[in-house]
Enzyme design. Sequence first.
Site, PDB file in Angstrom:
ATOM      1  N   HIS A 146       0.538  -1.181  -0.281  1.00  0.00           N
ATOM      2  CA  HIS A 146      -0.027   0.116  -0.045  1.00  0.00           C
ATOM      3  C   HIS A 146       0.998   1.347   0.047  1.00  0.00           C
ATOM      4  O   HIS A 146       0.414   2.286   0.266  1.00  0.00           O
ATOM      5  CB  HIS A 146      -1.113  -0.077   1.354  1.00  0.00           C
ATOM      6  CG  HIS A 146      -2.107   0.783   1.021  1.00  0.00           C
ATOM      7  ND1 HIS A 146      -2.785   1.155  -0.107  1.00  0.00           N
ATOM      8  CD2 HIS A 146      -3.075   1.707   1.745  1.00  0.00           C
ATOM      9  CE1 HIS A 146      -3.915   1.866  -0.146  1.00  0.00           C
ATOM     10  NE2 HIS A 146      -4.049   2.162   1.216  1.00  0.00           N
ATOM     11  N   HIS A 255      -0.538   2.822   7.399  1.00  0.00           N
ATOM     12  CA  HIS A 255      -0.821   3.113   6.079  1.00  0.00           C
ATOM     13  C   HIS A 255       0.820   3.601   5.728  1.00  0.00           C
ATOM     14  O   HIS A 255       1.426   4.395   6.577  1.00  0.00           O
ATOM     15  CB  HIS A 255      -1.586   4.436   6.103  1.00  0.00           C
ATOM     16  CG  HIS A 255      -2.984   4.263   5.222  1.00  0.00           C
ATOM     17  ND1 HIS A 255      -3.820   3.637   5.854  1.00  0.00           N
ATOM     18  CD2 HIS A 255      -3.235   4.404   3.895  1.00  0.00           C
ATOM     19  CE1 HIS A 255      -4.839   3.485   4.988  1.00  0.00           C
ATOM     20  NE2 HIS A 255      -4.645   3.943   3.710  1.00  0.00           N
ATOM     21  N   SER A 306      -2.932   6.008  10.249  1.00  0.00           N
ATOM     22  CA  SER A 306      -2.201   6.972   9.612  1.00  0.00           C
ATOM     23  C   SER A 306      -0.814   6.848  10.414  1.00  0.00           C
ATOM     24  O   SER A 306      -0.685   6.645  11.905  1.00  0.00           O
ATOM     25  CB  SER A 306      -2.472   8.426   9.839  1.00  0.00           C
ATOM     26  OG  SER A 306      -1.542   9.163   9.598  1.00  0.00           O
ATOM     27  N   GLU A 492      -9.155  -2.518   2.510  1.00  0.00           N
ATOM     28  CA  GLU A 492      -8.460  -2.051   3.512  1.00  0.00           C
ATOM     29  C   GLU A 492      -9.627  -2.042   4.763  1.00  0.00           C
ATOM     30  O   GLU A 492     -10.456  -1.196   4.677  1.00  0.00           O
ATOM     31  CB  GLU A 492      -7.993  -0.507   3.425  1.00  0.00           C
ATOM     32  CG  GLU A 492      -7.422  -0.377   1.962  1.00  0.00           C
ATOM     33  CD  GLU A 492      -7.038   0.912   1.808  1.00  0.00           C
ATOM     34  OE1 GLU A 492      -6.604   1.865   2.755  1.00  0.00           O
ATOM     35  OE2 GLU A 492      -7.014   1.284   0.476  1.00  0.00           O
ATOM     36  N   ASP A 665      20.860   2.623  -7.006  1.00  0.00           N
ATOM     37  CA  ASP A 665      19.525   3.674  -6.957  1.00  0.00           C
ATOM     38  C   ASP A 665      18.477   2.886  -6.100  1.00  0.00           C
ATOM     39  O   ASP A 665      17.573   3.586  -5.701  1.00  0.00           O
ATOM     40  CB  ASP A 665      18.937   3.863  -8.338  1.00  0.00           C
ATOM     41  CG  ASP A 665      18.567   2.605  -9.067  1.00  0.00           C
ATOM     42  OD1 ASP A 665      18.545   1.577  -8.404  1.00  0.00           O
ATOM     43  OD2 ASP A 665      18.148   2.378 -10.163  1.00  0.00           O
ATOM     44  N   SER A 667      19.185   2.500  -2.885  1.00  0.00           N
ATOM     45  CA  SER A 667      19.585   2.795  -1.679  1.00  0.00           C
ATOM     46  C   SER A 667      18.694   4.235  -1.230  1.00  0.00           C
ATOM     47  O   SER A 667      18.427   4.826  -1.956  1.00  0.00           O
ATOM     48  CB  SER A 667      20.888   3.411  -1.658  1.00  0.00           C
ATOM     49  OG  SER A 667      21.356   4.136  -0.355  1.00  0.00           O
TER      50      SER A 667
HETATM   51 ZN    ZN Z   1      -5.500   3.363   2.007  1.00  0.00          ZN
END
Ligand code: ZN
Length: 733
Positions: A146, A255, A306, A492, A665, A667
């Site tokens: 996600h 998330h 969050s 979700e 790249d 990293s």
């Molecule tokens: Zn979401």
Amino acid sequence: MCRKRSKCSFSRLEVILVSCLTLMMVVTVVLLVLHFLNQERQGKWNPSETTPQYLLGVGRADCTGPVAEIPLMGYANPEQVGGGLLSRLYSRAFIMADPQASRRLVFVTADIGMVSQKLRLEVLKKLQSKYGDLYRQDNVILSGTHTHSGPGGYFQYTLLWITSKGLIRPSLNAIVNGIVKSIDTAHQNMKKGRILINRGTVENSQINRSPFSYLENPASERSRYASDTDKEMVVLKMVDEQGQDLGLLSWFAVHPVSMNNSNRLVNSDNVGYAACLFEQERNRGMLPGEGSFVAAFASSNLGDVSPNTRGPFCVNTGESCNNPQSTCPTGGAAMCIATGPGGDMFESTRIIGQRIYSKARELYEEASQEVTGALGTAHQWVNMSSVTVELNTTHTAKTCKPALGHSFAAGTIDGVGAFNFTQGSVEGDPFWDGIRDMLLGEPSNETKACHRPKPILFSTGEMSWPHPWHPDIVDVQIATIGSLAIIAVPGELTTMSGRRLREAVKREFASHGRAGMDVVIAGLCNVYTHYITTYEEYQAQRYEAASTIYGPHTLAAYIQLYRGLARAIATNTVQDLPPGPEPPVFNIANLTLVPALAVDRAPPNTTFGDVLQEVRPQYQVSEVAEVTFVGANPRTSAENVTEHNFLTVERHNSSAASWQVVQNDASWDTRFYWTKGSLGRSNVTIQWHIPGGTEPGLYRIRYFGHYRRRVSIFHIVTVPFEGTSAAFEVTAP
Ligand code: ZN
């Protein structure tokens, strides 16, 4: 018998008998203690004492795809298109089989926004052509981490097809090929081994972004939990017969939106950073993305979770906007944004990733409980638009044709929407409803009634041009490894939805003789259907509820379906489960609004890879070395080379008189920016954020690209090129 001690005298035989009895008792007690100690030890894992339970294989493969001009999948912000690369995206595969290899399970977690039905069907088709019936829809789980910073363009349903600006073949191919390659690697590396499980809480890494919805759940239910987010991380430690590390597979609900919707660099966000830290630590001496140890941080019930732990504030005034509508006194919902814990999104990503990694590492090192027992898998396709849900013995309810509510357009505090939409809308808006009716058609009364109190913005289940806008047929799937059950969910789930589903499945197993199952939720699996809230949260109609597309009884329907799968596994009747209606495959045109690849051009008197802005001669550790080159569109590289590496940081080895690559790249210390100019011209700027611990010495930065050159009216060729900065010195601070 002697009653008076003074008058008693023991015979010699009596003394010997008593001594023998005492000795026998002591020996018995010692033997018993030793026996129990041994039992106790056998419960814990000791590599020399038990036979390996499973065949295990782990694999990792690149699935980055084009890093420029493609919409990044997640925030649905049309302005947010790729403009370079912060970290590579990987598919990580884990195969578990019983010792006879008769039953298998594949769990894949990929650094992508979500798994789409088109993506899954293409992966299954490729697996079928390579492995016959070994890897199928019932024993392959595909889960997305996600990240909101990966390229989109891999969807067949119209809503996500539109927000991705069409079907973008190079993007879809990169993900399909990456997933299949990671499974190939895991398949080839299978060996006898053991799985150990551990759990623990990750602190300071989440907040609930819809706390007012959570409060709608019954107080008696909420009182059973200490927090409005699930803080538990579950880790599986996989080791071979000798106890050597193979991999880590973990689930944690957050998330991956530490990188916000202003970001243009493709990357795997906080959980991807955690994976990178873990793999770098175990694959010592290897570059990022290399080495056989695989560490995966898979998604779970992150719907309302969050990582922006400072919480929502009005970006214009600094006031808190932690209110039911997430609005600000001036500027409305568009000003209400959550940030933190770092000073900017890069720092926040690292802080959250580091916390997740640290806990996982601790749980991995301390894991001692072995997972044993048979493997099981159960899968069904279900028409989620018309599931009859038994609410209790007398009442039933139905799920609805898909629809999104007004608050869907408001977005969240992690990424606000456009216009004047706010979260928590239970009434429509005449202006937007009028536009919707004119352009897309009015929702039917049946759909309106079914979704109540959701005011419908898009009646996607009633929109079928050019193809259906949302899926009706979705996958439900459970896999078990001994006493561990993995619920693969096509969306979700919010925190409380996840708890209800886990507990219902656990109870179902227990009622069929399998008490004490560990149940984990794997999110964003198999097909994307947005969010799943509880019935109570649904009434508040914040973003997650407005995005619960099959209506108020969506969660109850899933609980019923997953209980059915659990029952089938527990009672050994999986073969009797009806497979359900097969998902449709639409013949999607390779039509896209992403600009076509043009011919690249270099400014006069320069060529591709020339340095336009040179590095400084000297930097200290923790400074940023930066160089700008004459560049070309990086999409060309993605279309011509698989796993193309755009850059290296190299250190001069004076004794060998050669340059040694120390970073690439993938990293997190390097950033690759592509800036498009006019007439086919473009620049590439590479930054190296010199990390603490960098050895002082002489360094350089190199850039690798491909440009497109027209050789005739009908013929364009792709030419590889490279550029190198001047050497610069890194000194200790
Ligand atoms: Zn979401």
